[in-house]
Design a protein around this motif. Sequence first.
Motif, PDB file in Angstrom:
ATOM      1  N   VAL A   1      57.132  78.097 102.774  1.00  0.00           N
ATOM      2  CA  VAL A   1      55.643  77.739 102.579  1.00  0.00           C
ATOM      3  C   VAL A   1      54.757  78.666 103.698  1.00  0.00           C
ATOM      4  O   VAL A   1      55.066  78.692 104.619  1.00  0.00           O
ATOM      5  N   THR A   2      53.873  79.529 103.093  1.00  0.00           N
ATOM      6  CA  THR A   2      53.147  80.378 103.792  1.00  0.00           C
ATOM      7  C   THR A   2      51.879  79.608 104.448  1.00  0.00           C
ATOM      8  O   THR A   2      51.673  78.615 103.712  1.00  0.00           O
ATOM      9  N   GLY A   3      51.509  79.902 105.541  1.00  0.00           N
ATOM     10  CA  GLY A   3      49.946  79.529 105.791  1.00  0.00           C
ATOM     11  C   GLY A   3      50.405  77.944 106.175  1.00  0.00           C
ATOM     12  O   GLY A   3      49.332  77.289 105.806  1.00  0.00           O
ATOM     13  N   ALA A   4      51.448  77.619 106.818  1.00  0.00           N
ATOM     14  CA  ALA A   4      51.730  76.166 106.901  1.00  0.00           C
ATOM     15  C   ALA A   4      51.227  75.286 108.139  1.00  0.00           C
ATOM     16  O   ALA A   4      51.737  74.314 108.437  1.00  0.00           O
ATOM     17  N   SER A   5      50.406  76.187 108.935  1.00  0.00           N
ATOM     18  CA  SER A   5      50.123  75.607 110.274  1.00  0.00           C
ATOM     19  C   SER A   5      48.945  74.468 109.988  1.00  0.00           C
ATOM     20  O   SER A   5      48.823  73.688 111.088  1.00  0.00           O
ATOM     21  N   SER A   6      48.272  74.514 108.983  1.00  0.00           N
ATOM     22  CA  SER A   6      47.230  73.571 109.128  1.00  0.00           C
ATOM     23  C   SER A   6      46.863  73.294 107.413  1.00  0.00           C
ATOM     24  O   SER A   6      47.227  73.946 106.661  1.00  0.00           O
ATOM     25  N   GLY A   7      45.708  72.288 107.237  1.00  0.00           N
ATOM     26  CA  GLY A   7      45.425  72.209 106.009  1.00  0.00           C
ATOM     27  C   GLY A   7      46.456  71.956 104.800  1.00  0.00           C
ATOM     28  O   GLY A   7      47.174  71.106 104.808  1.00  0.00           O
ATOM     29  N   ILE A   8      46.258  72.568 103.669  1.00  0.00           N
ATOM     30  CA  ILE A   8      46.957  72.480 102.522  1.00  0.00           C
ATOM     31  C   ILE A   8      48.409  72.823 102.679  1.00  0.00           C
ATOM     32  O   ILE A   8      49.442  72.021 102.195  1.00  0.00           O
ATOM     33  N   GLY A   9      48.647  74.001 103.356  1.00  0.00           N
ATOM     34  CA  GLY A   9      49.939  74.333 103.759  1.00  0.00           C
ATOM     35  C   GLY A   9      50.806  73.239 104.504  1.00  0.00           C
ATOM     36  O   GLY A   9      51.978  73.187 104.294  1.00  0.00           O
ATOM     37  N   GLU A  10      50.110  72.859 105.462  1.00  0.00           N
ATOM     38  CA  GLU A  10      50.689  71.739 106.338  1.00  0.00           C
ATOM     39  C   GLU A  10      51.041  70.447 105.240  1.00  0.00           C
ATOM     40  O   GLU A  10      52.296  70.005 105.549  1.00  0.00           O
ATOM     41  N   ALA A  11      50.289  70.131 104.613  1.00  0.00           N
ATOM     42  CA  ALA A  11      50.353  68.950 103.704  1.00  0.00           C
ATOM     43  C   ALA A  11      51.652  69.236 102.671  1.00  0.00           C
ATOM     44  O   ALA A  11      52.412  68.653 102.435  1.00  0.00           O
ATOM     45  N   ILE A  12      51.484  70.432 102.041  1.00  0.00           N
ATOM     46  CA  ILE A  12      52.687  71.069 101.326  1.00  0.00           C
ATOM     47  C   ILE A  12      54.064  70.605 102.069  1.00  0.00           C
ATOM     48  O   ILE A  12      55.067  70.379 101.438  1.00  0.00           O
ATOM     49  N   ALA A  13      53.969  71.051 103.476  1.00  0.00           N
ATOM     50  CA  ALA A  13      55.320  71.193 104.063  1.00  0.00           C
ATOM     51  C   ALA A  13      55.877  69.765 104.216  1.00  0.00           C
ATOM     52  O   ALA A  13      57.004  69.503 103.988  1.00  0.00           O
ATOM     53  N   ARG A  14      54.841  68.872 104.471  1.00  0.00           N
ATOM     54  CA  ARG A  14      55.127  67.547 104.697  1.00  0.00           C
ATOM     55  C   ARG A  14      55.714  66.868 103.175  1.00  0.00           C
ATOM     56  O   ARG A  14      56.831  66.188 103.372  1.00  0.00           O
ATOM     57  N   ALA A  15      54.896  67.210 102.290  1.00  0.00           N
ATOM     58  CA  ALA A  15      55.449  66.694 101.083  1.00  0.00           C
ATOM     59  C   ALA A  15      56.636  67.166 100.537  1.00  0.00           C
ATOM     60  O   ALA A  15      57.623  66.357 100.129  1.00  0.00           O
TER      61      ALA A  15
ATOM     62  N   THR B   1      54.197  78.794  88.786  1.00  0.00           N
ATOM     63  CA  THR B   1      53.279  77.849  88.630  1.00  0.00           C
ATOM     64  C   THR B   1      52.257  78.268  89.547  1.00  0.00           C
ATOM     65  O   THR B   1      52.301  78.777  90.677  1.00  0.00           O
ATOM     66  N   THR B   2      50.913  77.902  89.243  1.00  0.00           N
ATOM     67  CA  THR B   2      49.819  77.956  90.058  1.00  0.00           C
ATOM     68  C   THR B   2      49.000  76.810  89.919  1.00  0.00           C
ATOM     69  O   THR B   2      49.061  76.003  89.023  1.00  0.00           O
ATOM     70  N   VAL B   3      48.800  76.113  91.080  1.00  0.00           N
ATOM     71  CA  VAL B   3      47.984  74.926  91.446  1.00  0.00           C
ATOM     72  C   VAL B   3      46.724  75.297  91.679  1.00  0.00           C
ATOM     73  O   VAL B   3      46.358  75.973  93.005  1.00  0.00           O
ATOM     74  N   ASP B   4      45.696  75.217  91.081  1.00  0.00           N
ATOM     75  CA  ASP B   4      44.106  75.336  91.237  1.00  0.00           C
ATOM     76  C   ASP B   4      43.208  74.222  91.493  1.00  0.00           C
ATOM     77  O   ASP B   4      42.712  73.697  90.872  1.00  0.00           O
ATOM     78  N   PRO B   5      42.949  74.052  92.986  1.00  0.00           N
ATOM     79  CA  PRO B   5      42.101  73.030  93.057  1.00  0.00           C
ATOM     80  C   PRO B   5      40.787  73.419  93.328  1.00  0.00           C
ATOM     81  O   PRO B   5      40.485  74.751  93.435  1.00  0.00           O
ATOM     82  N   GLY B   6      39.905  72.315  93.145  1.00  0.00           N
ATOM     83  CA  GLY B   6      38.406  72.438  93.432  1.00  0.00           C
ATOM     84  C   GLY B   6      38.163  72.240  94.775  1.00  0.00           C
ATOM     85  O   GLY B   6      38.630  72.667  95.715  1.00  0.00           O
ATOM     86  N   MET B   7      36.943  71.353  94.955  1.00  0.00           N
ATOM     87  CA  MET B   7      36.529  71.146  96.331  1.00  0.00           C
ATOM     88  C   MET B   7      37.674  70.288  97.104  1.00  0.00           C
ATOM     89  O   MET B   7      38.216  69.296  97.024  1.00  0.00           O
ATOM     90  N   VAL B   8      38.149  70.987  98.347  1.00  0.00           N
ATOM     91  CA  VAL B   8      39.229  70.272  98.976  1.00  0.00           C
ATOM     92  C   VAL B   8      38.590  70.234 100.555  1.00  0.00           C
ATOM     93  O   VAL B   8      38.209  71.266 101.053  1.00  0.00           O
ATOM     94  N   GLU B   9      38.723  69.408 101.363  1.00  0.00           N
ATOM     95  CA  GLU B   9      38.180  69.352 102.644  1.00  0.00           C
ATOM     96  C   GLU B   9      39.032  69.587 103.436  1.00  0.00           C
ATOM     97  O   GLU B   9      40.019  68.570 104.141  1.00  0.00           O
TER      98      GLU B   9
ATOM     99  N   THR C   1      41.842  65.855  98.891  1.00  0.00           N
ATOM    100  CA  THR C   1      42.568  66.132 100.186  1.00  0.00           C
ATOM    101  C   THR C   1      43.280  67.169 100.237  1.00  0.00           C
ATOM    102  O   THR C   1      43.903  67.447  99.284  1.00  0.00           O
ATOM    103  N   ALA C   2      43.979  67.541 101.361  1.00  0.00           N
ATOM    104  CA  ALA C   2      45.162  68.463 101.330  1.00  0.00           C
ATOM    105  C   ALA C   2      46.344  67.705 100.652  1.00  0.00           C
ATOM    106  O   ALA C   2      47.070  68.412  99.861  1.00  0.00           O
ATOM    107  N   GLU C   3      46.422  66.472 100.994  1.00  0.00           N
ATOM    108  CA  GLU C   3      47.604  65.881 100.390  1.00  0.00           C
ATOM    109  C   GLU C   3      47.462  65.654  98.983  1.00  0.00           C
ATOM    110  O   GLU C   3      48.485  65.639  98.345  1.00  0.00           O
TER     111      GLU C   3
END
Length: 269
Positions: free
Chosen positions: A16-30, A189-197, A223-225
């Motif tokens: 996982v790249t960019g895993a230190s915060s936000g969506i990347g961190e949430a992906i790592a946890r998931a 796969t591509t995952v394409d979100p709209g507004m994420v805080e 949310t990132a989650e």
Amino acid sequence: MSQQEIHGDVSRVAVVTGASSGIGEAIARALAGAGFRLALGARRIDRLAQVAESIAETSGQRPFLHALDVTSPDSATAFVDAVRSAFPQIHVLVNNAGLARGMTHVADVSDESDWQVMLETNVMGLLRMTRLLLPNIRRSGDGHIINIGSTAGHEAYAGGSVYCGSKFAVRAITDALRQELLGEQVRVTTVDPGMVETEFSVVRFHGDVRRASEVYAGVQPLTAEDVADCVRFAATRPKHVNIDMVVLRPVAQASGGRVARRPVAAKEV
């Protein structure tokens, strides 16, 4: 059905790249919760170490971590070499590292540095990490590349010319890669979100927290989650199933420019 039940007793490895915060961190946890072994990369290595420690406490397995700046060929190569040394197989790459910078219209831009960092991170960084890790993903026999795009890759808006262009590119790269790998056991796969805080708008507005908060005023954003849950779902399907694309938005958002906002008091903004 658990990830182990789908793919057997041996845990798959996810980068996982960019895993230190936000969506990347949430992906790592998931993904850790789904049984994946993790290799995490980000520029903020101190913050990444905190994420890894937290994941180790909850999952019982410490992720591998290494500094990574996807805009630097040397950094990307060093990261990939380190991951290859740590794991005999690499199954999944989540290209999450990305950002937006500014909302200035093209005609009003005098400094192109924001354009450069968006294109180098969102497009070149994604291509670079894919190229470097693809041989390992192919050899795994159960490979998967998941690119984090955006609804900005489906519809452009004023002030977002370069950011939207970069996310349109992510969608095109994903589609082309799926065709290039046709016949191989690699899902794309591509995952394409709209507004994420997340920190996204703070970064876009160069640290202006008040302006960033106005983006989400009167709206319950994703949310990132929420995004991470879609990544986990795609990554844990049976190996003959490819989720081509996931587009997700808050209920209050119909498109990039159409958002239903509730009235908010000035102190909420």
